[in-house]
Design an enzyme around this catalytic site. Structure first.
Site, mmCIF file in Angstrom:
data_model
loop_
_atom_site.group_PDB
_atom_site.id
_atom_site.type_symbol
_atom_site.label_atom_id
_atom_site.label_comp_id
_atom_site.label_asym_id
_atom_site.label_seq_id
_atom_site.Cartn_x
_atom_site.Cartn_y
_atom_site.Cartn_z
ATOM 1 N N GLY A 1 42.520 47.138 36.592
ATOM 2 C CA GLY A 1 41.296 46.898 36.129
ATOM 3 C C GLY A 1 40.792 46.770 37.302
ATOM 4 C CD GLN B 1 38.040 43.438 41.062
ATOM 5 O OE1 GLN B 1 37.924 43.522 40.070
ATOM 6 N NE2 GLN B 1 39.338 42.585 42.103
ATOM 7 C CB CYS C 1 42.278 39.292 40.754
ATOM 8 S SG CYS C 1 40.653 39.535 41.157
ATOM 9 C CG LEU C 2 43.437 45.323 42.192
ATOM 10 C CD1 LEU C 2 42.481 46.835 42.260
ATOM 11 C CD2 LEU C 2 44.784 45.939 43.134
ATOM 12 C CG HIS D 1 41.284 39.493 35.323
ATOM 13 N ND1 HIS D 1 42.331 38.368 36.336
ATOM 14 C CD2 HIS D 1 40.530 39.973 36.261
ATOM 15 C CE1 HIS D 1 41.813 38.613 37.339
ATOM 16 N NE2 HIS D 1 41.061 39.668 37.500
ATOM 17 C CD GLU D 2 39.256 43.999 35.648
ATOM 18 O OE1 GLU D 2 38.724 43.632 36.477
ATOM 19 O OE2 GLU D 2 40.400 43.976 36.004
ATOM 20 C CG HIS E 1 36.265 39.710 39.123
ATOM 21 N ND1 HIS E 1 36.615 40.064 39.345
ATOM 22 C CD2 HIS E 1 37.692 40.898 38.210
ATOM 23 C CE1 HIS E 1 37.432 39.506 39.696
ATOM 24 N NE2 HIS E 1 38.583 40.526 39.133
#
Ligand code: NI
Length: 195
Positions: A45, A50, A103-104, A145-146, A149
């Site tokens: 994701g 990001q 998370c990236l 989660h996304e 963000h």
């Protein structure tokens, strides 16, 4: 094009996104870049902030997780690349579930996070068709989660105060640019190379 991913401590990850109002060439280009960047980082994701964009959208792709128990029963059309523009949770289930997240933008840290197990998400796909999906398990987890963000919220905001205290030093170092990943990172301004 693969875009460097912004890291914990970067103010762009704390900003609220703006609803997408128009289907433009620039938007479609952004979507392609987001998918390429997510795939290049082996992520499942990625949200626009990001990669430094304030557009209200995220992408996901669970095909890497095929066969994982958390994807059991998932509609196959939700397992491949998915683009969610202006997503909104229209309903959350009452059952909460603890699940490990990463998370990236926060490389190498994984913690348990409690969230509703099931949600109904409304969004526009990349053709601007309105979709409603009712999901549980991993897709519900990734979507929540996304969506966080897009509100400037990170999963580390949702862990226990004790766990957060234990991570404080690593997160501080990360926001100073002491972080590595096997995909390109955009370090917060002034973080890298300042001595
Ligand atoms: Ni994330």
């Amino acid at each position: 094009m693969v875009i460097p991913i912004h890291v914990y401590g970067d103010p762009v990850l704390r900003a609220k996104t703006d609803p997408v109002t128009q289907d433009t060439g620039a938007l479609q280009h952004l979507i392609d870049d987001m998918l390429e960047t997510m795939h290049g980082a082996s992520g499942i994701g990625l949200a626009a902030p990001q990669i430094g964009s304030m557009e209200r959208l995220f992408v996901m792709d669970l095909s890497l997780m095929q066969g994982e128990p958390a994807t059991n029963g998932t509609d196959p059309s939700l397992m491949g690349p998915l683009v969610c523009i202006n997503p909104e949770i229209v309903e959350s289930g009452d059952v909460l579930e603890e699940f490990e997240e990463g998370c990236l933008s926060i490389p190498d840290i994984r913690e348990m996070v409690v969230r509703p197990e099931r949600i109904t998400l409304q969004f526009l796909d990349r053709t601007f068709r309105t979709r409603f999906v009712d999901v549980g398990g991993l897709p519900a987890r990734v979507m929540q989660h996304e969506l966080d963000h897009l509100e400037g919220v990170l999963f580390t905001d949702r862990i226990t105060p004790l766990k957060r205290r234990l991570l404080r030093r690593r997160l501080r170092e990360m926001s100073r640019g002491n972080v590595e990943a096997d995909y390109p990172l955009a370090l917060a301004r002034g973080a890298a190379g300042r001595l």
